[in-house]
Design an enzyme around this catalytic site. Structure first.
Site, PDB file in Angstrom:
ATOM      1  N   GLY A 253       0.814  -1.213   0.000  1.00  0.00           N
ATOM      2  CA  GLY A 253       0.000   0.000   0.000  1.00  0.00           C
ATOM      3  C   GLY A 253       0.848   1.263   0.000  1.00  0.00           C
ATOM      4  N   ASP A 254       1.964   1.241   0.727  1.00  0.00           N
ATOM      5  CA  ASP A 254       2.872   2.386   0.729  1.00  0.00           C
ATOM      6  C   ASP A 254       3.493   2.582  -0.647  1.00  0.00           C
ATOM      7  OD1 ASP A 254       2.758   3.070   3.604  1.00  0.00           O
ATOM      8  OD2 ASP A 254       3.672   1.105   3.861  1.00  0.00           O
ATOM      9  N   CYS A 255       3.890   1.470  -1.287  1.00  0.00           N
ATOM     10  CA  CYS A 255       4.459   1.557  -2.636  1.00  0.00           C
ATOM     11  C   CYS A 255       3.434   2.118  -3.606  1.00  0.00           C
ATOM     12  CB  CYS A 255       4.925   0.178  -3.092  1.00  0.00           C
ATOM     13  SG  CYS A 255       5.622   0.144  -4.751  1.00  0.00           S
TER      14      CYS A 255
END
Length: 465
Positions: A253-255
């Site tokens: 999700g961060d990527c």
């Protein structure tokens, strides 16, 4: 080509700790697995991971977060040194630490500890947000975003702002360009009927977009891809995953959010940004996710790149020094068409940067004959540089690109499907440094020659009429 535009990440940094081991038995006093530890690693998580991922490729990233005087905060500072520029606000308490115990690569238990209250931002934070080309809010429910809410509301009126929400965090500010909940977060934030169909998620996304007054909500659905919903629009857009990635999804999700924000900073439309982000997130998971040691093995040079990003040779060296994969392709690119775009997008997904080796005007004339090129090299390079998939362009004068390749030394050399690897004269020179030539599928029926002929026929018909 101008370099990748700077962006600001605002949010809650965590310290992620993975304790790895093997488990072959249960404890004698309880039905719990015994994990024999083989190693452990620690790295910045949450907004820290998102900022580090956004900074790949030499982008200037400012991370605004709350850090304290505890050992976990110091570990995060060390992990981010040389990767991003830190702008700290005070933390009353200790930094949260998430510890995963893994057996055979699979999580057995997670232990959370620590926490504190963010303080007030200073003038440097205000200046950073005022100059950002895009802003990512990585909300992990620790209320750093809440401490900066007035500044974020102002930023959303001036620049693309992406908000990665948390059920226990602060609501996105009005005017966010995109809000990116995952499926579980969307179900908590708007339970609705409880169904998990695409229609149910489209309904949740529309309701959330209206509630938050966001321009769009992109619900990430794992292997199903991403569903983009806009308030008041009838039909959502589904961006599928390009391939199924088996790996650790931690940090995906961060990527996804970091890639989306970076693409918006560079001028891409939200739909284009999401396509790039889905592909990057799939590659991230396939490479091992946040637990991939290669993410943190080498430290990039601090601050902005020492050489301008349009310098293809400097870019190749920087990516290589970080342990990244340099991908190159080449050609005349006289009239960029759908076949070119598809090839370049596919090539960019292979590695960490894509450099286009472009035939000069004299080289094109020798290869294609009188009347070519239709566009001068400066114009062709500018068109290529404007594509989100292209990181740099190198113009060469020779008939073949062996000399420029010897300087770039790419890890992968890509050509379209109308070639075979055996036919490529470049393959031999690539082998001298361990590079690999590959052929990618090409969109049939598209070529500059066909476009030029079609234009000539149309012009002739217009003259006769």
């Amino acid at each position: 080509m101008t370099g990748p535009h700077p962006l600001v990440v605002v949010g809650d940094v965590l310290l992620d700790e993975d304790i790895e081991g093997v488990s072959t038995r249960l404890a004698p006093d309880a039905p719990a697995p015994v994990v024999d530890v083989t190693g452990d690693r620690r790295h910045p998580g949450g907004a820290g991971l998102a900022a580090a991922l956004a900074a790949r490729g030499g982008r200037d990233v400012v991370l605004v977060t709350a850090l304290g005087d505890d050992e976990a905060s110091e570990a995060v500072r060390r992990g981010l040194r040389g990767r991003v520029r830190l702008l700290e606000i005070p933390l009353d308490g200790t930094l949260p630490v998430k510890t995963r115990v893994l057996a055979g690569g699979r999580p057995v238990v997670r232990i959370d500890r620590g926490g504190g209250t963010p303080g007030e931002p200073g003038d440097a934070v205000r200046e950073a947000l005022a100059g950002a080309h895009a802003v990512l809010v990585a909300d992990y429910g620790r209320h750093t975003a809440g401490a900066l809410r007035p500044l974020l509301e102002d930023a959303a009126r001036r620049t693309p702002l992406v908000w990665d929400p948390h059920p226990q965090g602060d609501p996105p500010v009005p005017g966010a360009r995109l809000v990116t909940p995952n499926a579980a977060e969307a179900r908590v934030l708007h339970p609705g009927s409880g169904e998990t169909t695409l229609g149910a998620y489209a309904e949740r996304g529309a309701r959330l977009a209206e509630r938050w007054r966001a321009a769009g909500v992109a619900v990430t659905l794992g292997e199903r891809g991403v569903l983009l919903v806009r308030p008041g629009s009838g039909t959502p857009m589904l961006v599928p995953v390009p391939y199924r990635a088996a790996g650790d999804p931690c940090g995906a999700g961060d990527c996804f959010a970091a890639t989306t924000t970076a693409a918006l900073a560079d001028g891409l439309l939200p739909e284009e940004a999401l396509q790039r982000a889905v592909a990057e997130a799939a590659a991230f998971v396939a490479a091992g996710g946040a637990g991939n040691p290669g993410l943190w093995r080498t430290e990039p040079a601090p601050g902005p790149a020492a050489e301008p990003a349009h310098d293809a040779f400097g870019l190749a060296e920087r990516v290589r020094s970080r342990g990244g994969t340099v991908v190159a392709t080449g050609g005349c690119f006289d009239l960029v068409h759908a076949g070119h775009v598809g090839l370049l997008e596919s090539a960019r997904r292979i590695g960490d940067c894509l450099i286009v080796c472009l035939n000069s005007d004299a080289s094109v004339a020798r290869r294609k004959g009188p009347g070519r090129p239709l566009n001068p090299a400066a114009d062709r390079a500018r068109v290529l540089a404007a594509l989100g998939s292209v990181d740099a362009v190198a113009v060469f004068e020779e008939d073949t690109p062996e000399a420029v390749l010897a300087r770039l030394r790419p890890d992968v050399w890509v050509k379209g499907g109308d070639y075979s690897v055996q036919d490529l004269p470049e393959a031999e020179v690539l082998r001298t440094w361990g590079g690999q030539a590959v052929v990618l599928p090409y969109l049939d029926g598209r070529s500059t020659t066909l476009l030029a002929r079609r234009a000539a026929v149309a012009a002739e018909a217009a003259l006769r009429s």
